[in-house]
Design a protein around this motif. Structure first.
Motif, PDB file in Angstrom:
ATOM      1  N   GLY A  73       0.769   4.318   5.600  1.00 53.99           N
ATOM      2  CA  GLY A  73       1.715   4.068   7.438  1.00 53.99           C
ATOM      3  C   GLY A  73       1.743   3.061   8.164  1.00 53.99           C
ATOM      4  N   LEU A  74       0.652   2.313   8.753  1.00 49.95           N
ATOM      5  CA  LEU A  74       0.157   1.424   9.291  1.00 49.95           C
ATOM      6  C   LEU A  74       0.566  -0.054   8.764  1.00 49.95           C
ATOM      7  CD1 LEU A  74       0.162   0.890  12.411  1.00 49.95           C
ATOM      8  CD2 LEU A  74      -2.257   0.807  12.233  1.00 49.95           C
ATOM      9  N   LEU A  75       0.341  -0.087   7.796  1.00 48.63           N
ATOM     10  CA  LEU A  75       0.289  -1.181   6.946  1.00 48.63           C
ATOM     11  C   LEU A  75       1.857  -1.569   6.540  1.00 48.63           C
ATOM     12  CD1 LEU A  75      -2.778  -0.867   4.414  1.00 48.63           C
ATOM     13  CD2 LEU A  75      -2.848  -2.488   7.222  1.00 48.63           C
ATOM     14  N   ILE A  76       2.201   0.474   6.444  1.00 51.52           N
ATOM     15  CA  ILE A  76       4.288  -0.639   5.725  1.00 51.52           C
ATOM     16  C   ILE A  76       4.842  -1.327   7.007  1.00 51.52           C
ATOM     17  CG2 ILE A  76       5.826   0.409   5.240  1.00 51.52           C
ATOM     18  CD1 ILE A  76       3.802   2.434   3.256  1.00 51.52           C
ATOM     19  N   GLN A  77       4.822  -0.857   8.420  1.00 52.84           N
ATOM     20  CA  GLN A  77       5.305  -1.011   9.515  1.00 52.84           C
ATOM     21  C   GLN A  77       4.781  -2.685  10.154  1.00 52.84           C
ATOM     22  OE1 GLN A  77       6.014   2.424  12.856  1.00 52.84           O
ATOM     23  NE2 GLN A  77       4.440   3.339  10.839  1.00 52.84           N
ATOM     24  N   TRP A  78       3.487  -3.211   9.188  1.00 45.90           N
ATOM     25  CA  TRP A  78       3.005  -4.756  10.010  1.00 45.90           C
ATOM     26  C   TRP A  78       3.219  -5.757   9.090  1.00 45.90           C
ATOM     27  CZ3 TRP A  78       0.080  -7.641  13.405  1.00 45.90           C
ATOM     28  CH2 TRP A  78       0.200  -6.516  14.614  1.00 45.90           C
ATOM     29  N   TYR A 191      11.019 -10.896  -9.374  1.00 40.72           N
ATOM     30  CA  TYR A 191      11.558  -9.212  -8.923  1.00 40.72           C
ATOM     31  C   TYR A 191      11.703  -8.911  -7.167  1.00 40.72           C
ATOM     32  CZ  TYR A 191      14.135  -9.657 -13.196  1.00 40.72           C
ATOM     33  OH  TYR A 191      14.551 -10.592 -14.934  1.00 40.72           O
ATOM     34  N   MET A 192      10.512  -8.631  -7.481  1.00 41.11           N
ATOM     35  CA  MET A 192       9.790  -7.420  -5.459  1.00 41.11           C
ATOM     36  C   MET A 192      10.754  -8.677  -4.028  1.00 41.11           C
ATOM     37  SD  MET A 192       9.355  -4.578  -4.442  1.00 41.11           S
ATOM     38  CE  MET A 192       8.030  -4.388  -5.761  1.00 41.11           C
ATOM     39  N   GLN A 193      11.350  -7.343  -3.352  1.00 43.68           N
ATOM     40  CA  GLN A 193      11.890  -7.662  -2.266  1.00 43.68           C
ATOM     41  C   GLN A 193      11.631  -7.859  -1.426  1.00 43.68           C
ATOM     42  OE1 GLN A 193      16.338  -7.327  -4.472  1.00 43.68           O
ATOM     43  NE2 GLN A 193      16.552  -8.524  -2.721  1.00 43.68           N
ATOM     44  N   ASN A 194      11.936  -7.745   0.187  1.00 52.56           N
ATOM     45  CA  ASN A 194      11.161  -6.945   1.355  1.00 52.56           C
ATOM     46  C   ASN A 194      12.162  -6.077   1.722  1.00 52.56           C
ATOM     47  OD1 ASN A 194       9.086  -8.451   1.236  1.00 52.56           O
ATOM     48  ND2 ASN A 194      10.080 -10.181   2.324  1.00 52.56           N
ATOM     49  N   VAL A 195      12.336  -4.963   1.301  1.00 52.26           N
ATOM     50  CA  VAL A 195      13.405  -4.133   2.622  1.00 52.26           C
ATOM     51  C   VAL A 195      12.499  -2.610   3.456  1.00 52.26           C
ATOM     52  CG1 VAL A 195      13.442  -3.882  -0.096  1.00 52.26           C
ATOM     53  CG2 VAL A 195      12.045  -2.185   0.973  1.00 52.26           C
ATOM     54  N   SER A 196      11.231  -3.632   3.846  1.00 54.51           N
ATOM     55  CA  SER A 196      11.161  -2.721   5.330  1.00 54.51           C
ATOM     56  C   SER A 196      10.927  -2.692   5.976  1.00 54.51           C
ATOM     57  CB  SER A 196       9.079  -1.881   5.095  1.00 54.51           C
ATOM     58  OG  SER A 196       8.619  -2.628   4.896  1.00 54.51           O
ATOM     59  N   ASP A 197      10.960  -1.841   7.099  1.00 48.10           N
ATOM     60  CA  ASP A 197      11.773  -2.561   8.682  1.00 48.10           C
ATOM     61  C   ASP A 197      10.084  -3.543   9.430  1.00 48.10           C
ATOM     62  OD1 ASP A 197      13.980  -2.846   8.528  1.00 48.10           O
ATOM     63  OD2 ASP A 197      14.275  -0.805   9.293  1.00 48.10           O
ATOM     64  N   ILE A 198       9.601  -4.344   9.462  1.00 50.26           N
ATOM     65  CA  ILE A 198       8.300  -4.105  10.154  1.00 50.26           C
ATOM     66  C   ILE A 198       8.833  -4.400  11.916  1.00 50.26           C
ATOM     67  CG2 ILE A 198       6.498  -6.276  10.952  1.00 50.26           C
ATOM     68  CD1 ILE A 198       7.519  -7.659   7.801  1.00 50.26           C
ATOM     69  N   THR A 199       7.721  -3.062  12.233  1.00 56.68           N
ATOM     70  CA  THR A 199       8.231  -3.232  13.881  1.00 56.68           C
ATOM     71  C   THR A 199       6.659  -3.823  14.139  1.00 56.68           C
ATOM     72  OG1 THR A 199       7.111  -1.035  13.489  1.00 56.68           O
ATOM     73  CG2 THR A 199       9.868  -1.602  13.498  1.00 56.68           C
ATOM     74  N   LYS A 200       5.734  -3.751  13.633  1.00 58.89           N
ATOM     75  CA  LYS A 200       4.089  -4.393  14.368  1.00 58.89           C
ATOM     76  C   LYS A 200       3.616  -3.440  14.935  1.00 58.89           C
ATOM     77  CE  LYS A 200       4.045  -8.863  12.646  1.00 58.89           C
ATOM     78  NZ  LYS A 200       4.000 -10.363  12.210  1.00 58.89           N
ATOM     79  N   PRO A 201       3.829  -2.624  15.070  1.00 56.53           N
ATOM     80  CA  PRO A 201       3.018  -1.354  16.182  1.00 56.53           C
ATOM     81  C   PRO A 201       1.612  -1.349  16.618  1.00 56.53           C
ATOM     82  CG  PRO A 201       3.008  -0.112  13.623  1.00 56.53           C
ATOM     83  CD  PRO A 201       3.760  -1.469  13.883  1.00 56.53           C
ATOM     84  N   LYS A 202       1.386  -0.543  17.923  1.00 60.75           N
ATOM     85  CA  LYS A 202      -0.183  -1.638  18.167  1.00 60.75           C
ATOM     86  C   LYS A 202      -1.298  -0.718  17.291  1.00 60.75           C
ATOM     87  CE  LYS A 202      -3.403  -1.103  22.689  1.00 60.75           C
ATOM     88  NZ  LYS A 202      -3.699   0.070  23.243  1.00 60.75           N
ATOM     89  N   ILE A 203      -2.585  -1.092  16.530  1.00 60.11           N
ATOM     90  CA  ILE A 203      -3.365  -0.477  15.844  1.00 60.11           C
ATOM     91  C   ILE A 203      -4.307  -0.117  17.016  1.00 60.11           C
ATOM     92  CG2 ILE A 203      -5.028  -1.658  14.557  1.00 60.11           C
ATOM     93  CD1 ILE A 203      -3.444  -3.832  13.490  1.00 60.11           C
ATOM     94  N   MET A 256      -0.667   9.699  21.716  1.00 57.86           N
ATOM     95  CA  MET A 256      -0.226   8.468  20.987  1.00 57.86           C
ATOM     96  C   MET A 256       1.143   8.157  21.624  1.00 57.86           C
ATOM     97  SD  MET A 256      -2.768   6.779  19.115  1.00 57.86           S
ATOM     98  CE  MET A 256      -2.385   5.360  19.264  1.00 57.86           C
ATOM     99  N   PRO A 257       1.690   7.505  22.567  1.00 57.49           N
ATOM    100  CA  PRO A 257       3.124   7.037  22.561  1.00 57.49           C
ATOM    101  C   PRO A 257       4.138   6.143  20.832  1.00 57.49           C
ATOM    102  CG  PRO A 257       2.476   5.530  23.836  1.00 57.49           C
ATOM    103  CD  PRO A 257       1.085   6.218  23.162  1.00 57.49           C
ATOM    104  N   ARG A 258       2.829   5.608  20.568  1.00 55.66           N
ATOM    105  CA  ARG A 258       2.863   5.150  19.179  1.00 55.66           C
ATOM    106  C   ARG A 258       1.952   5.930  18.385  1.00 55.66           C
ATOM    107  NH1 ARG A 258       6.664   1.248  18.694  1.00 55.66           N
ATOM    108  NH2 ARG A 258       6.831   1.025  15.904  1.00 55.66           N
ATOM    109  N   PRO A 259       1.394   6.556  17.304  1.00 58.37           N
ATOM    110  CA  PRO A 259       0.321   7.014  17.293  1.00 58.37           C
ATOM    111  C   PRO A 259       0.284   6.356  15.216  1.00 58.37           C
ATOM    112  CG  PRO A 259       2.071   8.678  17.142  1.00 58.37           C
ATOM    113  CD  PRO A 259       2.745   7.802  17.982  1.00 58.37           C
ATOM    114  N   MET A 260      -1.005   6.426  15.406  1.00 55.27           N
ATOM    115  CA  MET A 260      -0.920   5.523  13.532  1.00 55.27           C
ATOM    116  C   MET A 260      -0.314   6.541  12.177  1.00 55.27           C
ATOM    117  SD  MET A 260      -4.457   4.828  11.619  1.00 55.27           S
ATOM    118  CE  MET A 260      -4.522   6.053  10.152  1.00 55.27           C
ATOM    119  N   ILE A 261      -0.441   7.645  12.838  1.00 59.47           N
ATOM    120  CA  ILE A 261       0.630   8.900  11.369  1.00 59.47           C
ATOM    121  C   ILE A 261       0.735  10.537  12.360  1.00 59.47           C
ATOM    122  CG2 ILE A 261       0.238  10.711  10.005  1.00 59.47           C
ATOM    123  CD1 ILE A 261      -1.741   9.159   8.837  1.00 59.47           C
TER     124      ILE A 261
END
Length: 476
Positions: A73-78, A191-203, A256-261
């Protein structure tokens, strides 16, 4: 301005090629996993290891997934969709190549771990991407299509592997998978495209450590029980440490304000019930898929290829039913699928608990086929219904948690089933005058498998109770 750009980008997303790419990769990963189950009997003999040790080819795979998937879940946002897809394919290809060349059990186990890293990146990415690119009213159908393709893999896996084992060797399971993985990689490059939003939350390193110890400890504890016994210090310590780490992990996520999960997903009741349903169903699937091939070959003395053919109709029916149940779900919701699905599973598992070496092949095919129809009625509908209730920003967390518990439940189901089988075998052999008599060995295996299927029956009853509280979470 940013929102406008995102919307413009979404308008040009080619959903069908992306879906096909994920389905190809998912199909191959599941093919190699289930195909290997048919080779377990031969691998026990080739590598001179015990059934408790050989199960690590499955539980070691699931242990790696249980450790890695929570971080997904963290990697998808990074990282972008393309980067994660290519990373998953890299590990899958390397792991499959090492497995194809493996000269020993230890090397094969390492290869399975490398393969699992690829699958651990692929599964959450696939489900998250599907949630992002398809609207709610189409998700049942799309998940059903995914079920068709993904369940076709375990359907033909045992049959093809049985043929390969009979005429070539178990290595060819991985050589075929390697060729298909390379094709999927080439398809993804185009064919693969970038579709997710990259927010880079704190690790948060502490969260990752607690998650790894927690999920890893629980899977390791259950997996070790077959070899060491449930009362051993190793098993008790692993389970205790795992539970404590998970409790600390959960407390930290809430603070945490930005949890890992983001565990707020558990505040959505249909998601939580879907999570429980998937957990129970996956335990039933994996325990059955390791018990039946072992018993068909060892207890009923059926050749690997024939055993694969016996399991083929059930897998095919599961795949065929998936798009049908997906369309029913889109139209009527989950309640009319999940509840009768668990009823079918409970009845078939009870009947399988009476299996003997004299049970007809036709009867085994019928019981396994109806069991798989029940699985198709519960798995995807409950999963889709649960994820549908989540807001978009919680998709990565929901898919990460659901996929994590799915893999953990698979490891627990496999370990408990094998443990029950082994304990029952030992207890039976202690009560006979000649434990080395081949007829007594077959009878002991029969007793063990029967007791393991009773465990599956109890799980199905628990799932039936959960299904009584499920209702549609469709957006009107």
């Amino acid at each position: 301005m940013v929102t406008s750009n995102v919307q413009q980008e979404k308008q040009v997303i080619k959903t069908t090629p992306i879906l096909i790419t994920f389905l190809m990769a998912g199909f191959i990963g599941l093919f190699s996993e289930t195909a290997l189950n048919m080779a377990l009997g031969d691998l026990i003999r080739i590598f001179q290891v015990s059934p408790s040790a050989i199960q690590w080819l499955t539980t070691g795979y699931l242990l790696t997934l249980g450790v890695l998937v929570p971080v997904s879940g963290l990697l998808i946002q990074w990282f972008s969709t393309r980067h994660l897809f290519f990373a998953s394919m890299f590990f899958s290809i390397i792991g499959t190549l090492v497995a194809a060349l493996a000269p020993s059990f230890e090397v094969l186990l390492v290869a399975r771990v490398i393969q699992a890293i690829g699958t651990g990146l692929m599964l959450p990415l696939m489900f998250n991407t599907i949630l992002v690119i398809f609207p709610v009213h189409k998700r049942g159908t799309i998940m059903g299509l995914m079920g068709l393709v993904i369940m076709f893999a375990p359907a033909i896996g045992p049959t093809i592997s049985g043929l390969l084992i009979e005429y070539l060797s178990w290595h060819w399971i991985f050589w075929i998978s390697l060729a298909l993985f390379i094709i999927a990689l080439l398809f993804g490059i185009v064919y693969m495209q970038n579709v997710s939003d990259i927010t880079k939350p704190k690790i948060d390193v502490l969260s990752i450590i607690l998650s790894t110890i927690g999920f890893g400890g629980i899977v390791y504890g259950f997996s070790s029980a077959g070899e060491n016994g449930w009362g051993s210090a190793i098993v008790v310590s692993a389970l205790l440490i795992g539970l404590i780490a998970l409790a600390l992990f959960s407390l930290r996520q809430f603070k945490m304000p930005r949890p890992m999960i983001d565990l707020r997903v558990l505040g959505y009741p249909m998601f939580t019930l879907g999570l429980l349903t998937v957990f129970i169903t996956f335990m039933i699937i994996l325990s059955s898929m390791i018990l039946l091939p072992l018993y068909l070959q060892t207890g009923m003395a059926i050749a690997a290829f024939t055993a694969g053919l016996i399991l083929l109709p059930g897998g095919l029916l599961n795949g065929i039913m998936s798009p049908i149940t997906g369309r029913i779900f889109d139209k009527y919701g989950p309640r009319g699928l999940v509840l009768p699905g668990f009823v079918l599973m409970a009845v078939m598992l009870w009947m399988l608990s009476t299996i003997t070496a004299e049970t007809s092949i036709v009867m085994v095919i019928v019981m396994h086929s109806i069991l798989m129809i029940g699985v198709s009625m519960t798995m995807m509908p409950a999963q889709t219904n649960g994820l549908n209730q989540l807001p978009r920003e919680l998709y990565p967390d929901g898919t990460a948690l659901m996929n994590t518990l799915q893999q953990v439940s698979g490891a627990i189901g496999t370990a408990v089933a094998i443990t029950i089988m082994s304990v029952s075998q030992e207890a039976y052999l202690k009560g006979v005058t000649n434990p080395t008599d081949p007829s007594n060995i077959v009878a002991s295996l029969t007793a063990g498998v029967q007791d393991s299927f009773i465990f599956g029956f109890i799980l199905a009853i628990a799932g039936l109770i959960v299904s009584l509280f499920i209702k549609s979470s469709r957006v009107k």
